[in-house]
Design an enzyme around this catalytic site. Sequence first.
Site, PDB file in Angstrom:
ATOM      1  N   CYS A 260       5.105 -15.936  60.330  1.00 44.28           N
ATOM      2  CA  CYS A 260       3.829 -16.563  60.699  1.00 44.28           C
ATOM      3  C   CYS A 260       2.635 -15.640  60.516  1.00 44.28           C
ATOM      4  O   CYS A 260       1.507 -16.048  60.771  1.00 44.28           O
ATOM      5  CB  CYS A 260       3.892 -17.160  62.095  1.00 44.28           C
TER       6      CYS A 260
ATOM      7  N   HIS B  83       7.534 -23.045  68.042  1.00 48.75           N
ATOM      8  CA  HIS B  83       7.173 -23.463  66.684  1.00 48.75           C
ATOM      9  C   HIS B  83       8.475 -23.578  65.889  1.00 48.75           C
ATOM     10  O   HIS B  83       9.377 -22.752  66.061  1.00 48.75           O
ATOM     11  CB  HIS B  83       6.316 -22.406  65.983  1.00 48.75           C
TER      12      HIS B  83
HETATM   13  N1  ARG Z   1       0.066 -16.238  69.978  1.00 46.11           N
HETATM   14  C1  ARG Z   1       0.255 -17.213  68.942  1.00 46.11           C
HETATM   15  C2  ARG Z   1       0.393 -18.608  69.550  1.00 46.11           C
HETATM   16  O1  ARG Z   1       1.051 -18.768  70.529  1.00 46.11           O
HETATM   17  C3  ARG Z   1       1.449 -16.879  68.120  1.00 46.11           C
HETATM   18  C4  ARG Z   1       1.655 -17.801  66.961  1.00 46.11           C
HETATM   19  C5  ARG Z   1       2.828 -17.426  66.156  1.00 46.11           C
HETATM   20  N2  ARG Z   1       3.003 -18.353  65.120  1.00 46.11           N
HETATM   21  C6  ARG Z   1       4.144 -18.953  64.756  1.00 46.11           C
HETATM   22  N3  ARG Z   1       4.096 -19.806  63.813  1.00 46.11           N
HETATM   23  N4  ARG Z   1       5.278 -18.739  65.356  1.00 46.11           N
HETATM   24  O2  ARG Z   1      -0.147 -19.586  69.076  1.00 46.11           O
END
Ligand code: ARG
Length: 298
Positions: free
Chosen positions: A292, A196
Amino acid sequence: MANVITSAKDINFTISDLPTMPAPSRVLMVKPTYFDVEYVINPHMEGHVGGVDKMQAKNEWEHLRDGYKELGFNVHVLEGQKGLPDMVFCANQSLPYIDENGVRKVIMSIMHSDQRKNEVSHIEKFYEELGYKIMYLNSDKVDDFEGMGDGLWHFKRRLLWGGYGYPSSLKAYEQISEKLDVPVITLELKSESFYHLDTCLSILNEKTALIYADAFTDEGLEMIHKLFDTVIEATSYEAEKLFAVNAGCPDGKNVFIQQGCTDVTQKLRDAKFSVHEFSTYEFIKSGGSVFCMKMMLW
Ligand code: ARG
């Protein structure tokens, strides 16, 4: 008309040329009641299935919530939902915006993984109650987009930075740019651990960004350096193991960051930021940290 920028040579403005945007005053958080690692959809989750210490996660989450309250933010808390262990990462299900007339709008995400798709309607209900104008991407044209995990507003300016390559696709930004009438600078992500955009770019204020450089292409780095006066870089250890770049700076001065990022913390203090360290170890097992675990909104 959509304005999607993919190359530094197409940036024909400076930040101060862009219209201003108010800073968000509210924070949304989702209780970690059902948070766990139940499946693997990013490399950080590997080896952690069933391995979350629930008590510890609750303590970490409450401490972070109190941090936002202490900074003076209006914190909204939603209940978690059974069977949706990742809903606690509420930066991902939406992209909120406030337009020039003060109208609050939100684009709902199309989650990449099936396991997370049902989170979106719960978050949508919250926006409905707040009176936001709800908008959707055309799912015939866009496969996926994960909200403020990949779409980051420039601090107080009408400019979106859009990451793509893992859970969000480039195509999403054409629609977002058109629907919200804002330029979008797109950044291709090239390392699975930094899946991300909020794992490798943190916009601290109008002039300053914190990044993990190896997660970007040369073109992406050129665009970042073209628009930010100061670019602070995290080391690979702190970025990957401690999620240093998943830090958040909600008011342009105070930075919330995972504890133990000694190198980045020093650099932030040298740049005159106030640093507040939080333990988010339980959430790092799932691939997320400070940034997040909340959504900033108006
Ligand atoms: N387990 C979640 C996923 O992989 C974690 C999300 C974390 N969010 C972020 N914006 N980094 O979707």
